[in-house]
Motif scaffolding. Structure first.
Motif, mmCIF file in Angstrom:
data_model
loop_
_atom_site.group_PDB
_atom_site.id
_atom_site.type_symbol
_atom_site.label_atom_id
_atom_site.label_comp_id
_atom_site.label_asym_id
_atom_site.label_seq_id
_atom_site.Cartn_x
_atom_site.Cartn_y
_atom_site.Cartn_z
ATOM 1 N N PHE B 33 0.842 -1.197 0.000
ATOM 2 C CA PHE B 33 0.000 0.000 0.000
ATOM 3 C C PHE B 33 0.881 1.252 0.000
ATOM 4 O O PHE B 33 1.950 1.265 0.606
ATOM 5 C CB PHE B 33 -0.870 0.034 1.267
ATOM 6 C CG PHE B 33 -1.682 -1.206 1.499
ATOM 7 C CD1 PHE B 33 -1.126 -2.334 2.080
ATOM 8 C CD2 PHE B 33 -3.026 -1.240 1.148
ATOM 9 C CE1 PHE B 33 -1.874 -3.480 2.291
ATOM 10 C CE2 PHE B 33 -3.786 -2.381 1.366
ATOM 11 C CZ PHE B 33 -3.210 -3.507 1.934
ATOM 12 N N TYR B 35 0.335 5.354 1.051
ATOM 13 C CA TYR B 35 -0.498 6.374 1.657
ATOM 14 C C TYR B 35 0.243 7.710 1.615
ATOM 15 O O TYR B 35 1.467 7.762 1.590
ATOM 16 C CB TYR B 35 -0.734 6.072 3.148
ATOM 17 C CG TYR B 35 -1.483 4.808 3.457
ATOM 18 C CD1 TYR B 35 -0.810 3.591 3.575
ATOM 19 C CD2 TYR B 35 -2.855 4.827 3.678
ATOM 20 C CE1 TYR B 35 -1.490 2.423 3.893
ATOM 21 C CE2 TYR B 35 -3.543 3.659 4.004
ATOM 22 C CZ TYR B 35 -2.845 2.471 4.103
ATOM 23 O OH TYR B 35 -3.534 1.321 4.426
ATOM 24 N N GLN B 37 0.264 11.213 4.146
ATOM 25 C CA GLN B 37 -0.162 11.676 5.455
ATOM 26 C C GLN B 37 -0.020 13.184 5.509
ATOM 27 O O GLN B 37 1.065 13.734 5.292
ATOM 28 C CB GLN B 37 0.680 11.040 6.562
ATOM 29 C CG GLN B 37 0.276 11.462 7.951
ATOM 30 C CD GLN B 37 1.097 10.816 9.046
ATOM 31 O OE1 GLN B 37 2.126 10.187 8.790
ATOM 32 N NE2 GLN B 37 0.644 10.927 10.280
ATOM 33 N N LEU B 41 -5.568 15.335 8.467
ATOM 34 C CA LEU B 41 -6.295 14.474 7.522
ATOM 35 C C LEU B 41 -6.022 12.997 7.743
ATOM 36 O O LEU B 41 -6.629 12.145 7.086
ATOM 37 C CB LEU B 41 -5.928 14.843 6.082
ATOM 38 C CG LEU B 41 -6.299 16.243 5.626
ATOM 39 C CD1 LEU B 41 -5.820 16.479 4.194
ATOM 40 C CD2 LEU B 41 -7.806 16.466 5.720
ATOM 41 N N GLY B 42 -5.107 12.665 8.613
ATOM 42 C CA GLY B 42 -4.758 11.265 8.819
ATOM 43 C C GLY B 42 -4.025 10.706 7.614
ATOM 44 O O GLY B 42 -3.358 11.436 6.871
ATOM 45 N N LEU B 43 -4.132 9.406 7.403
ATOM 46 C CA LEU B 43 -3.524 8.758 6.251
ATOM 47 C C LEU B 43 -4.590 8.485 5.200
ATOM 48 O O LEU B 43 -5.678 8.011 5.537
ATOM 49 C CB LEU B 43 -2.884 7.420 6.655
ATOM 50 C CG LEU B 43 -1.479 7.469 7.228
ATOM 51 C CD1 LEU B 43 -1.469 8.043 8.626
ATOM 52 C CD2 LEU B 43 -0.870 6.078 7.203
ATOM 53 N N LEU B 45 -5.285 6.593 1.415
ATOM 54 C CA LEU B 45 -4.742 5.561 0.539
ATOM 55 C C LEU B 45 -4.655 6.060 -0.899
ATOM 56 O O LEU B 45 -5.657 6.523 -1.463
ATOM 57 C CB LEU B 45 -5.630 4.315 0.627
ATOM 58 C CG LEU B 45 -5.190 3.106 -0.189
ATOM 59 C CD1 LEU B 45 -3.848 2.580 0.299
ATOM 60 C CD2 LEU B 45 -6.258 2.017 -0.096
ATOM 61 N N PHE B 48 -2.989 0.555 -4.001
ATOM 62 C CA PHE B 48 -2.528 -0.663 -3.374
ATOM 63 C C PHE B 48 -2.372 -1.760 -4.423
ATOM 64 O O PHE B 48 -2.888 -1.650 -5.544
ATOM 65 C CB PHE B 48 -3.430 -1.110 -2.218
ATOM 66 C CG PHE B 48 -4.838 -1.486 -2.606
ATOM 67 C CD1 PHE B 48 -5.811 -0.524 -2.769
ATOM 68 C CD2 PHE B 48 -5.182 -2.819 -2.749
ATOM 69 C CE1 PHE B 48 -7.117 -0.879 -3.098
ATOM 70 C CE2 PHE B 48 -6.490 -3.187 -3.066
ATOM 71 C CZ PHE B 48 -7.446 -2.207 -3.251
ATOM 72 N N ASP B 59 -8.121 5.980 -2.537
ATOM 73 C CA ASP B 59 -9.055 7.105 -2.434
ATOM 74 C C ASP B 59 -8.573 8.366 -3.145
ATOM 75 O O ASP B 59 -9.380 9.196 -3.537
ATOM 76 C CB ASP B 59 -9.296 7.417 -0.951
ATOM 77 C CG ASP B 59 -9.883 6.220 -0.230
ATOM 78 O OD1 ASP B 59 -9.407 5.899 0.885
ATOM 79 O OD2 ASP B 59 -10.804 5.583 -0.777
ATOM 80 N N LEU B 90 3.871 7.172 3.081
ATOM 81 C CA LEU B 90 4.108 5.961 3.861
ATOM 82 C C LEU B 90 3.741 4.739 3.042
ATOM 83 O O LEU B 90 2.691 4.699 2.404
ATOM 84 C CB LEU B 90 3.269 5.982 5.135
ATOM 85 C CG LEU B 90 3.663 7.033 6.175
ATOM 86 C CD1 LEU B 90 2.565 7.214 7.200
ATOM 87 C CD2 LEU B 90 4.947 6.632 6.868
ATOM 88 N N GLN B 103 -1.418 -4.104 8.950
ATOM 89 C CA GLN B 103 -0.420 -3.642 8.004
ATOM 90 C C GLN B 103 0.825 -3.200 8.759
ATOM 91 O O GLN B 103 0.750 -2.655 9.856
ATOM 92 C CB GLN B 103 -0.970 -2.486 7.159
ATOM 93 C CG GLN B 103 -2.091 -2.922 6.234
ATOM 94 C CD GLN B 103 -2.610 -1.791 5.381
ATOM 95 O OE1 GLN B 103 -1.995 -0.730 5.255
ATOM 96 N NE2 GLN B 103 -3.767 -2.020 4.760
ATOM 97 N N TYR B 104 1.971 -3.413 8.117
ATOM 98 C CA TYR B 104 3.261 -3.015 8.675
ATOM 99 C C TYR B 104 3.793 -1.849 7.852
ATOM 100 O O TYR B 104 3.817 -1.925 6.622
ATOM 101 C CB TYR B 104 4.230 -4.189 8.651
ATOM 102 C CG TYR B 104 3.788 -5.343 9.504
ATOM 103 C CD1 TYR B 104 2.909 -6.303 9.006
ATOM 104 C CD2 TYR B 104 4.213 -5.469 10.824
ATOM 105 C CE1 TYR B 104 2.491 -7.366 9.787
ATOM 106 C CE2 TYR B 104 3.790 -6.523 11.617
ATOM 107 C CZ TYR B 104 2.928 -7.464 11.094
ATOM 108 O OH TYR B 104 2.503 -8.512 11.876
ATOM 109 N N PHE B 105 4.234 -0.817 8.549
ATOM 110 C CA PHE B 105 4.565 0.425 7.870
ATOM 111 C C PHE B 105 6.064 0.683 7.822
ATOM 112 O O PHE B 105 6.814 0.332 8.749
ATOM 113 C CB PHE B 105 3.894 1.606 8.588
ATOM 114 C CG PHE B 105 2.432 1.694 8.316
ATOM 115 C CD1 PHE B 105 1.520 0.928 9.022
ATOM 116 C CD2 PHE B 105 1.947 2.543 7.326
ATOM 117 C CE1 PHE B 105 0.160 0.999 8.759
ATOM 118 C CE2 PHE B 105 0.594 2.630 7.053
ATOM 119 C CZ PHE B 105 -0.299 1.852 7.761
ATOM 120 N N GLY B 106 6.485 1.328 6.741
ATOM 121 C CA GLY B 106 7.832 1.845 6.653
ATOM 122 C C GLY B 106 7.959 3.165 7.398
ATOM 123 O O GLY B 106 6.976 3.694 7.892
ATOM 124 N N PRO B 107 9.175 3.724 7.456
ATOM 125 C CA PRO B 107 9.413 4.950 8.228
ATOM 126 C C PRO B 107 8.903 6.221 7.558
ATOM 127 O O PRO B 107 8.815 7.264 8.202
ATOM 128 C CB PRO B 107 10.933 4.994 8.350
ATOM 129 C CG PRO B 107 11.426 4.246 7.157
ATOM 130 C CD PRO B 107 10.418 3.179 6.901
#
Lengths: 115, 114
Positions: B33, B35, B37, B41-43, B45, B48, B59, B90, B103-107
């Motif tokens: 995925f 995203y 940020q 507004l948050g994250l 998408l 994906f 979105d 992200l 889900q696992y996220f990168g930095p």
């Protein structure tokens, strides 16, 4: 459509006092819900998740959340705040995206912890 | 431990440039995925992918494209960067465990377009 609403954009507590971060969800069926945390200049880390096994979910670092269907809420709590808890917290719902599950994020709550 | 890495932490590009953001995961996850940020507004998408060479719009796909030629690598492409694409990007990955699979996220990559 499924969504989450985080009721507070900023929360400030004193070290050693309880933490309450509020989240309401909207879902037509039993949702999968998550809380993620993001420390400054770091990636997102999963705190805990609800998957209908138990309504009270325990996560890392002393955090827990309770799923309340009657109130459509999934609030995050911790009995005693620590300075290291200062971060941004996201309430998240999982939805079916047509080919796989997607995450819908709330707008985040920034937690400040005062000494 | 799952590891998701992103090619750059900070990137500065000029308006109109073509920009590539790279993401690599080491857990043989099917799904990846992208995203963005933004404060308040948050994250959100962008795109994906659920398999190699397969992609779906999220979105906010306008102005972006993606590429997944290998299972472990998912690239986000800004065809012609604009200032409103200045943001934190992200990448995340997940397995095929259904709705409860996290889900696992990168930095993250903080992109500035000038």
């Amino acid at each position: 459509a499924q969504s989450v609403t985080q009721l507070d954009s900023h929360v400030s507590v004193s070290e050693g006092t309880p933490v309450l971060l509020r989240c309401n969800y909207s879902s037509s069926y039993s949702p999968s819900l998550f809380w993620y945390v993001q420390h400054p200049n770091k990636g997102l880390q999963l705190l805990l998740k609800y998957t209908s096994a138990a309504t009270l979910v325990k996560g890392i670092n002393g955090f827990e959340a309770e799923f309340k269907k009657s109130e459509t809420s999934f609030h995050l709590t911790k009995p005693s705040a620590h300075m290291s808890d200062a971060a941004e917290y996201f309430c998240v719902v999982s939805v079916w995206g047509g080919a796989t599950n997607k995450l819908i994020f709330g707008t985040g709550t920034l937690l400040a912890v005062q000494p | 431990d799952v590891k998701v890495t992103q090619s750059s932490r900070y990137l500065v590009k000029r308006t109109g440039e073509k920009v590539f953001l790279e993401c690599v995961q080491d857990m043989d996850h099917e799904n990846m995925f992208w995203y963005r940020q933004d404060p308040g507004l948050g994250l959100r998408l962008i795109y994906f992918s659920y398999d190699v060479k397969m992609k779906e719009k999220g979105d906010i796909p306008e102005g972006y494209s993606v590429s997944r030629e290998k299972k472990e690598r998912f690239s986000l492409i800004l065809e012609s960067a604009s200032t409103n694409q200045t943001s934190m990007y992200l990448c995340a990955s997940s397995g095929d465990g259904g709705a409860s699979y996290e889900q696992y996220f990168g930095p993250g990559t903080r992109l500035t377009v000038t």
